[in-house]
Design a protein around this motif. Structure first.
Motif, PDB file in Angstrom:
ATOM      1  N   TYR A   1      30.581 -49.896  -6.276  1.00  0.00           N
ATOM      2  CA  TYR A   1      30.594 -48.487  -6.661  1.00  0.00           C
ATOM      3  C   TYR A   1      32.018 -47.929  -6.645  1.00  0.00           C
ATOM      4  O   TYR A   1      32.450 -47.256  -7.587  1.00  0.00           O
ATOM      5  N   ILE A   2      32.745 -48.261  -5.535  1.00  0.00           N
ATOM      6  CA  ILE A   2      34.087 -47.690  -5.367  1.00  0.00           C
ATOM      7  C   ILE A   2      35.003 -48.058  -6.535  1.00  0.00           C
ATOM      8  O   ILE A   2      35.779 -47.234  -7.018  1.00  0.00           O
TER       9      ILE A   2
ATOM     10  N   ILE B   1      36.572 -42.106 -10.565  1.00  0.00           N
ATOM     11  CA  ILE B   1      36.653 -40.692 -10.959  1.00  0.00           C
ATOM     12  C   ILE B   1      36.215 -39.785  -9.817  1.00  0.00           C
ATOM     13  O   ILE B   1      36.820 -38.742  -9.575  1.00  0.00           O
ATOM     14  N   ASP B   2      35.142 -40.202  -9.088  1.00  0.00           N
ATOM     15  CA  ASP B   2      34.686 -39.399  -7.956  1.00  0.00           C
ATOM     16  C   ASP B   2      35.775 -39.255  -6.911  1.00  0.00           C
ATOM     17  O   ASP B   2      35.938 -38.193  -6.295  1.00  0.00           O
TER      18      ASP B   2
ATOM     19  N   VAL C   1      31.091 -39.762   0.179  1.00  0.00           N
ATOM     20  CA  VAL C   1      30.812 -40.592   1.356  1.00  0.00           C
ATOM     21  C   VAL C   1      29.344 -41.040   1.335  1.00  0.00           C
ATOM     22  O   VAL C   1      29.033 -42.221   1.581  1.00  0.00           O
ATOM     23  N   LEU C   2      28.460 -40.113   1.024  1.00  0.00           N
ATOM     24  CA  LEU C   2      27.034 -40.451   0.957  1.00  0.00           C
ATOM     25  C   LEU C   2      26.774 -41.551  -0.064  1.00  0.00           C
ATOM     26  O   LEU C   2      26.021 -42.487   0.174  1.00  0.00           O
ATOM     27  N   ARG C   3      27.393 -41.426  -1.234  1.00  0.00           N
ATOM     28  CA  ARG C   3      27.214 -42.420  -2.299  1.00  0.00           C
ATOM     29  C   ARG C   3      27.610 -43.811  -1.780  1.00  0.00           C
ATOM     30  O   ARG C   3      26.903 -44.801  -2.016  1.00  0.00           O
ATOM     31  N   ILE C   4      28.764 -43.879  -1.077  1.00  0.00           N
ATOM     32  CA  ILE C   4      29.220 -45.170  -0.547  1.00  0.00           C
ATOM     33  C   ILE C   4      28.236 -45.701   0.491  1.00  0.00           C
ATOM     34  O   ILE C   4      27.894 -46.882   0.512  1.00  0.00           O
ATOM     35  N   TRP C   5      27.752 -44.784   1.339  1.00  0.00           N
ATOM     36  CA  TRP C   5      26.839 -45.170   2.417  1.00  0.00           C
ATOM     37  C   TRP C   5      25.498 -45.657   1.862  1.00  0.00           C
ATOM     38  O   TRP C   5      24.893 -46.601   2.380  1.00  0.00           O
ATOM     39  N   ILE C   6      25.049 -45.033   0.789  1.00  0.00           N
ATOM     40  CA  ILE C   6      23.709 -45.313   0.262  1.00  0.00           C
ATOM     41  C   ILE C   6      23.638 -46.627  -0.500  1.00  0.00           C
ATOM     42  O   ILE C   6      22.739 -47.436  -0.279  1.00  0.00           O
TER      43      ILE C   6
ATOM     44  N   ARG D   1      16.661 -44.290   1.266  1.00  0.00           N
ATOM     45  CA  ARG D   1      15.883 -44.340   0.028  1.00  0.00           C
ATOM     46  C   ARG D   1      15.717 -42.941  -0.547  1.00  0.00           C
ATOM     47  O   ARG D   1      15.857 -42.711  -1.740  1.00  0.00           O
ATOM     48  N   ARG D   2      15.420 -41.981   0.376  1.00  0.00           N
ATOM     49  CA  ARG D   2      15.271 -40.588  -0.036  1.00  0.00           C
ATOM     50  C   ARG D   2      16.559 -40.092  -0.731  1.00  0.00           C
ATOM     51  O   ARG D   2      16.534 -39.544  -1.837  1.00  0.00           O
ATOM     52  N   LEU D   3      17.702 -40.351  -0.056  1.00  0.00           N
ATOM     53  CA  LEU D   3      18.990 -39.901  -0.592  1.00  0.00           C
ATOM     54  C   LEU D   3      19.328 -40.613  -1.907  1.00  0.00           C
ATOM     55  O   LEU D   3      19.897 -40.008  -2.822  1.00  0.00           O
TER      56      LEU D   3
END
Lengths: 268, 268, 268, 268
Positions: free
Chosen positions: A82-83, A90-91, A70-75, A6-8
């Motif tokens: 998202y992918i 673009i990411d 990687v964080l974005r995918i994990w979160i 949640r923090r991330l």
């Protein structure tokens, strides 16, 4: 969702908190830095002896962006979504070229790899994420996309015919008009009023026809401006009246309206 | 009309049936193919050894278009009307050059024949048959044709006077301005902001006058855009809805309106 | 006024009678002919051996125009008014150069005399006499002349500053920017998007500043189009209502007007 | 404030009195003179032997402007406010370069000093002090500054991506595209339709992509014109007359209206 996630999530995906804002600003600076690095790398004359540092900067930015990706995918709750989203792609495109440079690396392919690396420039598209005021312009372009499409189609037909006519006229006397595709390129350069001058008519008849193309073209080229402008005028002319119907809560009433056009109740 | 004719009429002239749609799509692909063939043919560097295949492709398309042209004449009730119609003439112009190449063929005239062949590019005009959305843009251009005509007339006068003045100024010092027609060509290139640079003033006075032409011209050249835009604005501002309130007889209701905004009664 | 004068007045000054129309058409053809003659004369490559005939054609047209000019003065009631009117001056300018060629004639001055001769091109301005539809465009330009003036003033200031800045940056490395006037010429060529390319920045900083000028300039150059368009939109939006007040005979009433805004009487 | 100061304040700061007007006119002429001097100085070919006189003219103008600057500081009530105001800074920038030329003077630095001197051109900004009609245009630009900002941002992203793509395509075959910054410069020159032609694609693919950039770019470049025009249309459509009929309380009367168009009563 656990507290770390949640923090991330707040940090990376939300720009409302102070930390989130700082993160976004840091990201923008990093993107700009990486673009500057690519530009300096491509030009040997700016800082000739900086190659080593540029490689380090490039890898540092790439690794930071990889961690972020990687964080974005994990979160996120739905990683797949998202992918395959616009920014997810673009990411990924923003970090791939550097790694591809390792795999495809070799002495002969080096230049091509450099070229692949340069696609990292797509990182800059991340910036659009922060643009919100663009909606009015965007909707004007979207509303007029059919008209612009028809216009571009007409321009392409004009360009094909004009280019071929000029090829017939100029080819025997002018080696610049050495093929029809070349002449089409000339016609586009002329109709859009860019006018490089790398290809220019030399015969009297060619110059006369080119003059006709320019003047006729100029009258026609006014069309896209007209399309976009009329959309913007329509949009800006739209009443700014913010009255809300007390009955159905709909907005968008004209100034002179006394009754709601959706439910027929009296407006205040 | 016999059944075969009716069937073919549906196929060739009507785009509403499934078969008719497929026929039209096939025609468009054929047109695009023939344009690509002409382009490749004109440039020896693209596929140098393809000449034989290009000739075959050219003849195949020409024969298919000839069959189509003959069928069209056979099918329609008034062949004469079709033949002298806009598309009838274009359909003929699209097949004639290849046959003309046979008759006029000879060793010296070969290049000219090739040039005649290239007029086949007019085949592309067939595409316009499929454009329907262009009406708004077209009517804007048609409505403003008088104004655009006057504008072009003024531009031509300006170009004539400016070109001659620049010829007087530049001719003794600049061999690019070697005649008045050449100077008129320069004036058109400059006024339309194309600016090839193949002809450019070299004297101080010439540059000064050219600067005046550019700036003054730029203020004037805004006119065609203004004409087209004002037409499009007028058109888009036109209420497309002619519904009248059955109760108060007021007009000017939006498309989404269900109730009269003046008296609150239900619209029909 | 005697009958001969009245007859000639109808012929020369009035375009309503059949004879008057024919006279005007003949005049236009003569003007176009004389322009073509000037153009052919200036270019030795078109018809090299035609010099003798061109001189004859030139003198024939000049004498016809002289007779016409004298007749105009003789016919009108107030000759002085005609002579000093716009078209009176142009009519004189259209015949003077040929005669001046005789007086100033000499071996050294020959080129200058030729130049003087070329001013005969002003004859074409006679054509404007026949243009009537231009009023809408003209009034749009006249109404917006103050705004266009301010815009041109701002452009001139921008051009002066930008040209000087580019001179400072480019002069030591680029001999094209050899003086400030030359740089101002470059700035005008760039701001108006003509872009000849005869003068172009070569230094990195110069190209950067030139890019800024182009982009900023492009956003600013939209202004004249905006000015003219908004005038034309306003004009085309003006109600075409042709109601005339039965009391004061004034026109220009709005559609919703029930009473004359000038005298207060009821409109019908 | 003593009488001398008040007299000078009227002369220098106020343009309402006859003397004040004359002073301002003298100032404008002096500014124009000094600009002309700078221009002649930069070009050795105009008046080669005038160097001495130009130096004198330069110093004369500089001293006059210095006196004026000191007087302005001495006269105003709050000197600090004037010094740090927009025109205070420009007034200082207009005299500094000449004095800096004395201090930094030397044989090698001469060129740089000349460059510093040229900043005197900022003197021309003083002219804007006299422009009052610019407000309508200015407010149109200010109102649309957000949209123009977004547009310029999008253009910059487009330019970055297009420039890099063209670098990848053209660099191996075309030494003009020798680095990414160079390619970005090309992209700006092309998108703004300036088109110098100093850098132009030579490969087939490069020309194809360049053509796409031109056509797509042309459709997009219509946006700033649309933005400014829609603002000006909105502004010109705004009823500048706020008179209300004393009888029926209706608004929207034309400037020339003497009577209410709704009820026929006299307007005030």
């Amino acid at each position: 969702m656990n507290p770390v996630k949640r923090r991330l999530h707040q940090l990376i995906f939300e720009a409302d908190t102070k930390a989130g804002k700082r993160f976004d600003l840091f990201l923008i600076l990093l993107i700009l830095l990486s673009i500057v690095v690519v530009m300096i790398e491509s030009d040997d004359t700016i800082i000739p002896q900086a190659d080593k540092w540029l490689v380090i900067a490039e890898w540092a930015v790439t690794i930071l962006f990889t961690v972020e990706y990687v964080l974005r995918i994990w979160i996120v709750d739905k990683p797949r979504k998202y992918i395959f989203s616009f920014f997810g792609v673009i990411d990924l495109l923003a970090i791939l070229p550097t790694y591809l440079g390792l795999i495809v690396g070799g002495s002969q392919m080096l230049i091509v790899v450099r070229a692949l690396r340069l696609i990292r420039i797509f990182r800059i598209l991340k910036l659009t994420r922060y643009v919100k005021e663009a909606s009015a312009l965007w909707s004007a372009l979207v509303t007029s996309r059919n008209k612009i499409g028809v216009f571009l189609f007409v321009v392409l037909i004009l360009v094909t015919i004009m280019g071929t006519v000029m090829y017939i006229i100029e080819n025997p006397y002018n080696e610049s008009f050495r093929s029809i595709p070349e002449s089409l390129y000339w016609a586009i350069v002329t109709l859009t009023t860019v006018g490089y001058g790398d290809i220019a008519p030399v015969t009297m008849l060619g110059k006369f026809v080119a003059g006709l193309i320019m003047i006729t073209g100029y009258a026609i080229i006014a069309v896209p401006t007209g399309i976009v402008t009329s959309e913007l005028v329509k949009e800006s002319g739209r009443p700014l009246n913010t009255r809300v119907c007390p009955s159905c809560l709909e907005e968008g009433h004209d100034y002179e309206a006394a009754f709601c056009k959706y439910c027929g109740n009296k407006l205040q």
